[in-house]
Design a protein around this motif. Structure first.
Motif, short mmCIF file in Angstrom:
data_model
loop_
_atom_site.label_atom_id
_atom_site.label_comp_id
_atom_site.label_asym_id
_atom_site.label_seq_id
_atom_site.Cartn_x
_atom_site.Cartn_y
_atom_site.Cartn_z
N ARG A 82 14.62 9.61 2.00
CA ARG A 82 15.93 8.98 2.20
C ARG A 82 15.73 7.59 2.84
NH1 ARG A 82 16.90 14.24 4.35
NH2 ARG A 82 18.32 15.47 3.05
N ILE A 83 16.57 6.66 2.47
CA ILE A 83 16.46 5.33 3.06
C ILE A 83 17.63 5.08 4.01
CG2 ILE A 83 15.21 4.43 1.06
CD1 ILE A 83 17.82 2.96 0.32
N ASP A 84 17.33 4.27 5.00
CA ASP A 84 18.33 3.82 5.96
C ASP A 84 18.44 2.31 5.77
OD1 ASP A 84 19.70 2.86 8.17
OD2 ASP A 84 18.83 4.33 9.54
N PRO A 85 19.61 1.79 5.40
CA PRO A 85 19.73 0.36 5.14
C PRO A 85 19.40 -0.53 6.33
CG PRO A 85 21.90 1.41 5.25
CD PRO A 85 20.88 2.51 5.23
N THR A 86 19.33 0.05 7.52
CA THR A 86 19.04 -0.75 8.72
C THR A 86 17.57 -0.67 9.14
OG1 THR A 86 19.59 1.06 10.24
CG2 THR A 86 21.39 -0.38 9.52
N HIS A 87 16.78 0.12 8.42
CA HIS A 87 15.36 0.27 8.77
C HIS A 87 14.47 -0.19 7.60
CE1 HIS A 87 17.11 2.80 11.88
NE2 HIS A 87 15.95 2.79 12.50
N LYS A 88 13.37 -0.82 7.96
CA LYS A 88 12.46 -1.33 6.94
C LYS A 88 11.72 -0.20 6.23
CE LYS A 88 11.49 -6.00 8.58
NZ LYS A 88 10.43 -6.97 8.95
N LEU A 89 11.43 -0.47 4.95
CA LEU A 89 10.62 0.42 4.13
C LEU A 89 9.22 -0.17 3.97
CD1 LEU A 89 13.00 1.09 1.10
CD2 LEU A 89 12.19 2.85 2.68
N THR A 90 8.25 0.69 3.77
CA THR A 90 6.91 0.24 3.38
C THR A 90 6.65 0.79 1.99
OG1 THR A 90 6.10 0.19 5.65
CG2 THR A 90 4.45 0.29 3.91
N MET A 91 6.46 -0.12 1.03
CA MET A 91 6.32 0.28 -0.37
C MET A 91 5.22 -0.51 -1.05
SD MET A 91 8.79 2.53 -1.18
CE MET A 91 9.10 2.35 -2.93
N ASN A 92 4.58 0.10 -2.04
CA ASN A 92 3.66 -0.61 -2.93
C ASN A 92 4.47 -1.14 -4.11
OD1 ASN A 92 1.52 -0.04 -1.32
ND2 ASN A 92 0.57 1.44 -2.67
N VAL A 93 4.45 -2.44 -4.29
CA VAL A 93 5.23 -3.10 -5.34
C VAL A 93 4.29 -3.64 -6.41
CG1 VAL A 93 6.83 -4.98 -5.83
CG2 VAL A 93 7.05 -3.69 -3.71
N PRO A 94 4.59 -3.43 -7.70
CA PRO A 94 3.71 -3.92 -8.77
C PRO A 94 3.54 -5.44 -8.70
CG PRO A 94 5.32 -2.38 -9.65
CD PRO A 94 5.74 -2.67 -8.24
N LEU A 95 2.33 -5.88 -9.02
CA LEU A 95 2.04 -7.31 -9.08
C LEU A 95 1.83 -7.71 -10.53
CD1 LEU A 95 1.34 -10.01 -7.70
CD2 LEU A 95 -1.05 -9.23 -7.59
N GLY A 116 13.69 12.74 5.49
CA GLY A 116 13.78 11.47 6.18
C GLY A 116 15.17 11.15 6.70
N ALA A 117 15.28 9.97 7.35
CA ALA A 117 16.54 9.47 7.92
C ALA A 117 17.10 10.44 8.96
CB ALA A 117 17.57 9.20 6.84
N ASP A 118 16.20 11.11 9.69
CA ASP A 118 16.59 12.02 10.77
C ASP A 118 17.50 13.15 10.29
OD1 ASP A 118 15.15 10.56 12.68
OD2 ASP A 118 16.82 9.16 12.93
N GLN A 119 17.31 13.56 9.04
CA GLN A 119 18.06 14.68 8.49
C GLN A 119 17.10 15.79 8.07
OE1 GLN A 119 21.12 13.69 5.56
NE2 GLN A 119 20.98 11.53 6.14
N ALA A 120 17.63 16.99 7.99
CA ALA A 120 16.79 18.12 7.59
C ALA A 120 16.36 17.96 6.14
CB ALA A 120 17.58 19.43 7.75
N PRO A 121 15.14 18.36 5.80
CA PRO A 121 14.69 18.30 4.40
C PRO A 121 15.59 19.15 3.51
CG PRO A 121 12.85 18.68 5.88
CD PRO A 121 14.09 18.85 6.71
N THR A 122 15.82 18.64 2.30
CA THR A 122 16.66 19.36 1.34
C THR A 122 15.86 19.67 0.08
OG1 THR A 122 18.63 18.17 2.13
CG2 THR A 122 18.80 19.29 0.00
#
Length: 211
Positions: free
Chosen positions: A96-109, A35-41
């Motif tokens: 990888r996360i980008d602080p300027t782009h939104k994430l989609t996540m399942n969060v516990p309720l 992710g984050a426009d980088q090659a997989p590691t």
């Protein structure tokens, strides 16, 4: 929010056979960072610290710091593969996360106020929890460890929906972003089911005696 840190090493030996050999060492679990426009590691994660982390509910909805050969990566869990019948982790996918782009996540309720729930405590109802997590979209900095929904005032015959859950500022429900008809039920209180035999018995007790 809890802070999770894991140590990792770059994997040079790739392929299914290499992954099997790695798992047999009992020291590492194969993984990949993408992710984050980088090659997989391809990496391998320190097994003891990973197994400890996965036992914590918050791990699955938290920003994780990976220390890879002295360099840190901010990631989230995207997939966790387990052995079909053994208590073993076989592979992990990190995004990888980008602080300027939104994430989609399942969060516990977390459902709170169950012991004080009016519909259960005072009206002999039954509480039904219909969802254990909520899919949200937000910037990484706004990602909550969990969401809460208070049911203490919920009465028999009433239902709470996705729209009743308070979200952090900047976060939105993925389902609700598709329209009000996606406002699904999350928890409700119903009257307990009474079996036919119990109903017949009750009717018999209430029937007047024959003269």
């Amino acid at each position: 929010m809890k802070l999770f840190k894991l140590n990792a090493e770059v994997r040079e030996d790739l392929g299914k056979g290499a992954s099997r050999r790695l798992r047999r060492t009992n020291d590492f679990v194969p993984a990949i960072i993408y992710g984050a426009d980088q090659a997989p590691t391809p990496v391998m994660i320190d097994k003891p610290s990973l197994y400890k982390a996965v036992d914590d509910e918050a791990f699955y909805s938290s920003i994780i710091t990976l220390n890879v050969a002295g360099k840190t990566e901010k990631v989230v869990i995207r997939d966790l593969q387990r052995h079909p019948f053994k208590p073993l982790l076989t592979h992990v996918d990190f995004l990888r996360i980008d602080p300027t782009h939104k994430l989609t996540m399942n969060v516990p309720l977390h459902i709170t106020g169950q012991e004080a729930c009016v519909g259960v405590k005072d009206q002999d109802g039954v509480l039904h929890v219909l969802a254990t997590d909520v899919e949200i979209s937000c910037l990484p900095e706004a990602l909550p460890e969990y969401l809460e929904l208070d049911v203490s005032k919920l009465e028999v015959g009433h239902t709470l929906h996705l729209s009743d859950i308070a979200l952090p500022e900047g976060a939105e429900s993925v389902a609700l972003s598709h329209g009000a008809d996606h406002d699904t039920a999350v928890v409700n209180v119903t009257r307990p089911n009474i079996s036919a035999d119990a109903e017949d018995a009750a009717e018999g007790e209430e029937a007047p005696a024959a003269e």
